[in-house]
Design a protein around this motif. Structure first.
Motif, PDB file in Angstrom:
ATOM      1  N   SER A  45       1.407  -0.876  -0.543  1.00  0.00           N
ATOM      2  CA  SER A  45       0.213  -0.130   0.188  1.00  0.00           C
ATOM      3  C   SER A  45       0.897   0.865   0.012  1.00  0.00           C
ATOM      4  O   SER A  45       2.390   1.199  -0.200  1.00  0.00           O
ATOM      5  CB  SER A  45      -1.426   0.322   1.098  1.00  0.00           C
ATOM      6  OG  SER A  45      -0.197   0.335   2.377  1.00  0.00           O
ATOM      7  N   ALA A  46       0.552   2.390  -0.192  1.00  0.00           N
ATOM      8  CA  ALA A  46       0.689   3.348  -0.302  1.00  0.00           C
ATOM      9  C   ALA A  46       2.102   3.736   1.717  1.00  0.00           C
ATOM     10  O   ALA A  46       2.883   4.027   0.879  1.00  0.00           O
ATOM     11  CB  ALA A  46      -0.051   4.918  -0.304  1.00  0.00           C
ATOM     12  N   ASP A  47       0.676   3.508   2.684  1.00  0.00           N
ATOM     13  CA  ASP A  47       0.919   3.658   3.533  1.00  0.00           C
ATOM     14  C   ASP A  47       3.095   3.070   4.174  1.00  0.00           C
ATOM     15  O   ASP A  47       3.762   3.382   4.432  1.00  0.00           O
ATOM     16  CB  ASP A  47       0.318   3.182   4.765  1.00  0.00           C
ATOM     17  CG  ASP A  47      -0.935   4.305   5.406  1.00  0.00           C
ATOM     18  OD1 ASP A  47      -0.359   5.049   4.750  1.00  0.00           O
ATOM     19  OD2 ASP A  47      -1.712   3.989   5.655  1.00  0.00           O
ATOM     20  N   THR A  48       2.550   1.382   3.663  1.00  0.00           N
ATOM     21  CA  THR A  48       4.140   0.239   3.218  1.00  0.00           C
ATOM     22  C   THR A  48       4.586   0.894   2.980  1.00  0.00           C
ATOM     23  O   THR A  48       6.300   1.366   2.916  1.00  0.00           O
ATOM     24  CB  THR A  48       3.248  -0.234   3.544  1.00  0.00           C
ATOM     25  OG1 THR A  48       2.948  -0.893   2.360  1.00  0.00           O
ATOM     26  CG2 THR A  48       2.825  -1.417   4.461  1.00  0.00           C
ATOM     27  N   TRP A  49       4.673   1.311   1.700  1.00  0.00           N
ATOM     28  CA  TRP A  49       5.409   2.297   0.828  1.00  0.00           C
ATOM     29  C   TRP A  49       6.736   3.565   1.498  1.00  0.00           C
ATOM     30  O   TRP A  49       7.397   3.867   1.730  1.00  0.00           O
ATOM     31  CB  TRP A  49       5.415   2.752  -0.719  1.00  0.00           C
ATOM     32  CG  TRP A  49       5.759   3.344  -1.409  1.00  0.00           C
ATOM     33  CD1 TRP A  49       6.245   4.147  -2.285  1.00  0.00           C
ATOM     34  CD2 TRP A  49       7.506   2.349  -1.820  1.00  0.00           C
ATOM     35  NE1 TRP A  49       7.630   4.559  -2.562  1.00  0.00           N
ATOM     36  CE2 TRP A  49       8.059   3.499  -3.033  1.00  0.00           C
ATOM     37  CE3 TRP A  49       8.576   0.968  -1.665  1.00  0.00           C
ATOM     38  CZ2 TRP A  49       9.256   3.135  -3.309  1.00  0.00           C
ATOM     39  CZ3 TRP A  49       9.392   1.063  -1.906  1.00  0.00           C
ATOM     40  CH2 TRP A  49       9.424   1.718  -3.209  1.00  0.00           C
ATOM     41  N   ARG A  50       5.474   4.176   1.885  1.00  0.00           N
ATOM     42  CA  ARG A  50       5.418   5.469   2.672  1.00  0.00           C
ATOM     43  C   ARG A  50       6.708   4.736   3.930  1.00  0.00           C
ATOM     44  O   ARG A  50       7.804   5.468   3.963  1.00  0.00           O
ATOM     45  CB  ARG A  50       4.993   6.565   3.017  1.00  0.00           C
ATOM     46  CG  ARG A  50       5.516   8.018   3.654  1.00  0.00           C
ATOM     47  CD  ARG A  50       4.216   8.775   3.706  1.00  0.00           C
ATOM     48  NE  ARG A  50       2.766   8.444   3.862  1.00  0.00           N
ATOM     49  CZ  ARG A  50       1.729   7.868   3.338  1.00  0.00           C
ATOM     50  NH1 ARG A  50       1.619   8.133   1.928  1.00  0.00           N
ATOM     51  NH2 ARG A  50       0.719   7.331   3.503  1.00  0.00           N
ATOM     52  N   ALA A  51       6.663   3.943   4.536  1.00  0.00           N
ATOM     53  CA  ALA A  51       7.467   3.342   5.635  1.00  0.00           C
ATOM     54  C   ALA A  51       8.340   3.051   5.244  1.00  0.00           C
ATOM     55  O   ALA A  51       9.535   2.762   5.869  1.00  0.00           O
ATOM     56  CB  ALA A  51       6.536   2.651   6.193  1.00  0.00           C
ATOM     57  N   THR A  52       9.099   2.278   4.132  1.00  0.00           N
ATOM     58  CA  THR A  52       9.728   1.776   3.609  1.00  0.00           C
ATOM     59  C   THR A  52      10.645   2.726   3.395  1.00  0.00           C
ATOM     60  O   THR A  52      11.970   2.587   3.338  1.00  0.00           O
ATOM     61  CB  THR A  52       9.582   1.307   2.753  1.00  0.00           C
ATOM     62  OG1 THR A  52       9.136  -0.187   2.673  1.00  0.00           O
ATOM     63  CG2 THR A  52      10.766   0.524   1.705  1.00  0.00           C
ATOM     64  N   LEU A  53      10.333   3.707   2.514  1.00  0.00           N
ATOM     65  CA  LEU A  53      10.944   4.762   2.314  1.00  0.00           C
ATOM     66  C   LEU A  53      11.753   5.624   3.118  1.00  0.00           C
ATOM     67  O   LEU A  53      12.573   6.312   3.557  1.00  0.00           O
ATOM     68  CB  LEU A  53      10.155   6.220   1.346  1.00  0.00           C
ATOM     69  CG  LEU A  53       9.782   6.204  -0.311  1.00  0.00           C
ATOM     70  CD1 LEU A  53       8.651   7.099  -0.418  1.00  0.00           C
ATOM     71  CD2 LEU A  53      10.788   5.554  -1.132  1.00  0.00           C
ATOM     72  N   GLN A  54      11.068   6.387   4.284  1.00  0.00           N
ATOM     73  CA  GLN A  54      11.470   6.101   5.673  1.00  0.00           C
ATOM     74  C   GLN A  54      12.834   6.084   6.348  1.00  0.00           C
ATOM     75  O   GLN A  54      13.808   6.325   6.642  1.00  0.00           O
ATOM     76  CB  GLN A  54      10.178   6.323   6.767  1.00  0.00           C
ATOM     77  CG  GLN A  54      10.243   7.948   8.211  1.00  0.00           C
ATOM     78  CD  GLN A  54      10.560   8.779   7.296  1.00  0.00           C
ATOM     79  OE1 GLN A  54      10.574   9.681   6.922  1.00  0.00           O
ATOM     80  NE2 GLN A  54      12.715   9.538   7.733  1.00  0.00           N
ATOM     81  N   LEU A  55      12.269   4.448   6.274  1.00  0.00           N
ATOM     82  CA  LEU A  55      13.675   3.465   6.810  1.00  0.00           C
ATOM     83  C   LEU A  55      14.632   3.603   5.825  1.00  0.00           C
ATOM     84  O   LEU A  55      15.721   3.183   6.554  1.00  0.00           O
ATOM     85  CB  LEU A  55      13.217   1.886   6.855  1.00  0.00           C
ATOM     86  CG  LEU A  55      13.851   1.196   7.377  1.00  0.00           C
ATOM     87  CD1 LEU A  55      14.243   1.099   8.631  1.00  0.00           C
ATOM     88  CD2 LEU A  55      13.171  -0.367   7.285  1.00  0.00           C
TER      89      LEU A  55
END
Length: 550
Positions: A505-515
């Motif tokens: 999802s967009a949320d999990t992709w955003r979490a990956t980018l932040q990591l």
């Protein structure tokens, strides 16, 4: 294509609403779907082309539209023209031609225009497709020669399993060179089965798969040599020149920046004024026996006079760690490389855990055949951490690709994609233990000997998974189940249990980018090498995607 023109236009319309307004784009579809491959999990890759003067970011934006994952890339006409020109200028030295650059140009040249057709065709005309075929074929041919020469050396040194894997890599590279000459220039090997079907030469296709299957058999010395010879014959029949029939043309040479220092009986080898290797008694004896500049068979005979049993693997380790180099007479340094893998170059093992680290007699080592690296510097630590994050992203992507391939019954694609996931997981495991730069993917399953003993069972399981075939839905489902269990096992060993499901999802992709961004900040501060070029855009954007509206 697996999607209709109307469906593509609809997805494009909906994607453009999520981008900042005001730019008049020409749009073309690139990637596997444009090539005529693809499956339900494949990305929809839109390339937006404009005539603006400013450089546009390399990193794509990832959108989720109507249940499909959409990648948006932007380039200016000048940027694309520069890419094509760089490929043309690098064609004379294919060994230095960037895989990433070649891949970007290939995707554009084989793309399917959706809007602004005239501008897209104008850009494509910068590099005629016939010329690009020749450049790509030469690029693959260069890599095939390097892999075959490396495999020949490894057989001489008694590294049979590794030799078989590099022979297998050369087999892929040889047939990809041949296929590129026929117009099948798509770089990633996972669609090779479809490319060979489409090439229309059943004799070449069937012979390739026979040799590929033979690589999975027992790797005793006779079988390994027989397989290498068969692959050399096949490569020559496909038109590859410069294949190694004479091991005497391989020479062991001095590596720039490597010096030797002895304290008591302990031999220390310093690489590049930064990395210190302490050699055990046997390793030190083999090192002292080296007379560089001689043919490999003669050097191996010289090391036999050191009194050390089975010196070949130690000499192979010196080559692997970049303490000496292997050259081909008239052809320069042998530098094998694999597509979509860690870049070629010396391997750096994890730091020694021997205590105390030093004595008046020299550094402590783990045993007589040890080649122990002293604790790693900070910049390598940061690079390993970034590689750890990126490998987990690749695992997530590969599992999704595998799921899509199984839905379509694409068994060959499923096999290659599953291997990619295993290799990426092993890359992460190695990175978690400080290994950086990484070994080539084909070598990772054996290089678990660089890691703590508790991880050896992971290497065994990886070897089993890499040999699994898929010929039916039942076998595919079993492979997917085993792969998921393997990923859980690896992530537990490297402390990545909570890694986000990047592409859900967009949320999990955003979490990956932040990591990724958190680690990139440290790496950039230390001047460490970034895992992919797009990471610069992620760093500049403070962890945000480059094309999303506020």
């Amino acid at each position: 294509m697996i999607l209709t023109e109307d469906r593509l236009q609809d997805l494009l319309d909906k994607s453009l609403t999520e981008l900042p307004p005001g730019t008049d784009w020409a749009v073309t579809l690139e990637g596997s779907i444009a090539e005529g491959f693809g499956n339900p999990s494949s990305d929809i890759d839109f390339l937006l082309v404009g005539r603006c003067d400013d450089d546009l970011p390399t990193m794509p934006s990832l959108l989720f539209v109507d249940g499909r994952r959409v990648e948006i890339r932007t380039r200016t006409v000048r940027q694309l023209t520069d890419q094509f020109q760089a490929v043309e200028e690098g064609a004379e030295r294919p060994g230095r031609l960037s895989e990433d650059l070649l891949n970007r140009c290939q995707r554009v040249l084989h793309s399917h225009p959706l809007r602004g057709h005239a501008l897209i065709e104008e850009v494509k005309a910068t590099l005629p497709v016939e010329r690009f075929r020749r450049i790509t074929a030469d690029w693959w041919a260069h890599r095939a020669r390097q892999s075959l020469r490396h495999a020949t050396a490894l057989l001489c040194l008694g590294e049979r399993e590794e030799a078989v894997d590099w022979t297998r890599a050369a087999l892929v590279q040889s047939v990809k060179s041949w296929a590129a000459g026929l117009g099948e220039t798509y770089l990633e090997p996972k669609w090779l089965s479809m490319q060979l079907d489409r090439a229309g030469r059943a004799d070449v296709r069937d012979r390739y798969w026979e040799l590929e299957a033979a690589a999975l058999g027992p790797a005793d010395a006779g079988a390994a040599q027989e397989h290498l010879t068969a692959c050399l014959d096949f490569a020559e029949d496909l038109g590859l020149t410069g294949v190694p029939r004479q091991p005497e043309r391989l020479t062991v040479e001095r590596r720039a920046g490597v010096t030797t220092w002895q304290t008591g009986e302990r031999v220390h080898v310093i690489r590049g004024r930064q990395d210190v290797f302490a050699l055990g008694d046997d390793a030190g004896a083999v090192w002292r026996s080296l007379v560089l500049g001689r043919p490999l068979p003669r050097v191996l005979a010289d090391t036999a006079g050191s009194g050390v049993t089975d010196p070949g693997p130690l000499l192979a380790a010196f080559l692997r760690y970049g303490l000496v180099r292997l050259a081909w007479k008239g052809g320069g340094t042998v530098t094998p490389a694999l597509p979509l893998a860690a870049p070629p170059g010396p391997v750096t093992p994890p730091p020694s855990t021997a205590q105390p680290l030093l004595s008046v007699r020299g550094a402590a080592v783990g045993g007589p055949r040890a080649i122990d690296l002293m604790p790693v510097p900070a910049d390598r630590f940061a690079a390993a951490a970034m590689a750890l994050v990126w490998s987990n992203v690749v695992v997530e992507n590969a599992v999704e690709d595998l799921t899509g391939a199984l839905r379509r019954g694409q068994w060959r694609v499923a096999e290659l994609t599953a291997r990619r996931a295993v290799h990426a997981a092993l890359r992460g495991l190695a990175s978690a233990h400080g290994v950086n730069p990484l070994p080539a993917d084909s070598d990772l399953v054996r290089r678990t000997d660089l890691l703590p003993a508790t991880t050896r069972s992971i290497g065994v399981r990886a070897g089993e998974l890499l040999r699994l075939g898929v010929h039916s839905a039942k076998e595919g489902d079993a492979l997917l189940t085993e792969l998921r269990l393997f990923i859980v096992l690896v992530r537990g060993a490297m402390g990545a249990d909570s890694f986000p499901f990047s592409f859900d999802s967009a949320d999990t992709w955003r979490a990956t980018l932040q990591l990724g961004h958190d680690w990139l900040r440290i790496g950039a501060h230390l001047g460490a090498e970034l895992p992919i070029e797009e990471a610069r855009d992620l760093l500049t954007g403070n962890g945000a995607q480059p094309h999303r509206s506020p």
